[in-house]
Design a protein around this motif. Structure first.
Motif, short mmCIF file in Angstrom:
data_model
loop_
_atom_site.label_atom_id
_atom_site.label_comp_id
_atom_site.label_asym_id
_atom_site.label_seq_id
_atom_site.Cartn_x
_atom_site.Cartn_y
_atom_site.Cartn_z
N LEU A 171 -3.49 6.01 -2.28
CA LEU A 171 -2.95 4.87 -1.69
C LEU A 171 -3.47 3.43 -2.37
O LEU A 171 -2.76 2.70 -2.62
CB LEU A 171 -3.15 5.01 -0.34
CG LEU A 171 -2.25 6.09 0.36
CD1 LEU A 171 -2.57 5.92 1.96
CD2 LEU A 171 -0.74 5.64 0.24
N TYR A 172 -4.90 3.32 -2.37
CA TYR A 172 -5.35 2.25 -2.85
C TYR A 172 -5.04 2.00 -4.41
O TYR A 172 -4.83 0.69 -4.98
CB TYR A 172 -6.81 2.24 -2.83
CG TYR A 172 -7.60 1.77 -1.52
CD1 TYR A 172 -7.22 0.71 -0.74
CD2 TYR A 172 -8.32 2.87 -0.91
CE1 TYR A 172 -7.74 0.56 0.34
CE2 TYR A 172 -9.07 2.46 0.52
CZ TYR A 172 -8.55 1.23 1.12
OH TYR A 172 -9.20 0.95 2.18
N GLY A 173 -4.50 2.90 -5.01
CA GLY A 173 -4.11 2.97 -6.47
C GLY A 173 -2.83 2.23 -6.59
O GLY A 173 -2.70 1.44 -7.42
N PHE A 188 4.42 0.31 1.26
CA PHE A 188 4.38 1.63 2.02
C PHE A 188 2.68 1.89 1.91
O PHE A 188 2.05 2.20 3.01
CB PHE A 188 4.77 2.60 1.39
CG PHE A 188 4.47 4.09 1.64
CD1 PHE A 188 4.84 4.56 2.89
CD2 PHE A 188 3.68 4.83 1.02
CE1 PHE A 188 4.46 5.77 3.29
CE2 PHE A 188 3.23 5.91 1.34
CZ PHE A 188 3.81 6.57 2.65
N ALA A 189 1.75 1.48 0.85
CA ALA A 189 0.52 1.96 0.72
C ALA A 189 -0.36 0.99 1.71
O ALA A 189 -0.88 1.50 2.34
CB ALA A 189 0.21 1.67 -0.74
N VAL A 190 0.13 -0.23 1.94
CA VAL A 190 -0.66 -1.02 2.98
C VAL A 190 -0.46 -0.68 4.14
O VAL A 190 -1.45 -0.61 5.00
CB VAL A 190 -0.22 -2.48 2.63
CG1 VAL A 190 -0.54 -3.51 3.72
CG2 VAL A 190 -0.55 -3.06 1.28
N LEU A 191 0.73 -0.40 4.56
CA LEU A 191 1.30 0.23 5.84
C LEU A 191 0.59 1.55 6.20
O LEU A 191 -0.15 1.82 7.33
CB LEU A 191 2.56 0.41 6.13
CG LEU A 191 3.32 -0.86 6.01
CD1 LEU A 191 5.00 -0.69 6.14
CD2 LEU A 191 2.78 -2.01 7.33
N ALA A 192 0.45 2.27 5.22
CA ALA A 192 -0.10 3.52 5.48
C ALA A 192 -1.81 3.51 5.44
O ALA A 192 -2.28 4.27 6.32
CB ALA A 192 0.11 4.61 4.10
#
Length: 210
Positions: A171-173, A188-192
């Motif tokens: 996700l950080y990627g 989406f990554a930030v929310l996850a």
């Protein structure tokens, strides 16, 4: 080690890193230039990244910084693989410190200060290890040291660590520049990450309170 000495060591480390990157021509925001340099000596650059991402544990630097940098430089997928490799190596180092050198390097004060966390890990074992590693707001290096201190199995510790942290690394990627045209995935990554941080921290507090 006194706080002042720790700060000085961290500053020296970062100065050395900047000097190395400057010498290699990587102190730039031009990704095309970075990619050109990487293409000239790909093995050296990847080894350097894994090395820096591993020794960061000595200077109490969060791995998240290197995960995002790895995604920006190598792309999200190769950056993910390199970050997972460095994670396994760095947590192996922390396991050795916790298992064999806890008194020499950490001191009795460290164990006394973290006796509550030690008790939790003793009671819940690998489940708490996985939770502590997955939670972005808990110090994963500390969790590994404590797990080693109570002599949890090395292979299982590293396997649980990698499996628990791999989704967060992925996700950080997405927050790097590897996927420049996929803004929706970054959102989406930030929310996850925010959801996982809240949920794991909530569960961790419930376990501590039980």
């Amino acid at each position: 080690m006194k706080r002042k000495n720790k700060i000085i060591m961290i500053l020296i480390f970062w100065t050395a890193v900047v000097c190395v990157l400057h010498r290699l021509g990587l102190v730039t925001t031009d990704l095309n230039k970075i990619n050109a340099i990487i293409g000239n000596n790909p093995i050296k650059m990847r080894c350097l990244f894994v090395f820096l991402s591993t020794v960061r544990v000595v200077f109490f630097i969060p791995q998240t910084i290197f995960i995002i940098c790895g995604s920006m430089i190598f792309g999200p997928y190769e950056g993910f693989i390199l970050s997972v490799v460095s994670l396994a190596i760095s947590q192996s180092i922390m396991y050795v410190v916790g298992r064999f050198f806890q008194k020499q390097l950490l001191g009795e004060e460290f164990l006394e200060k973290n006796k509550e966390n030690l008790a939790i890990i003793k009671k819940h074992g690998y489940k708490v290890l996985a939770l502590g590693i997955a939670c972005p707001v808990t110090p994963s290096d500390l969790i590994t040291v404590l797990a080693a201190s109570i002599k949890l199995n090395y292979k299982k510790c590293i396997l649980v660590t990698v499996m628990a942290d791999a989704p967060m690394i992925f996700l950080y990627g997405f927050l790097g520049n590897g996927l420049q045209n996929t803004f929706i995935f970054k959102v989406f990554a930030v929310l996850a990450i925010a959801f996982v941080s809240y949920y794991t921290f909530y569960i961790w507090n419930r376990i501590k309170a039980s």
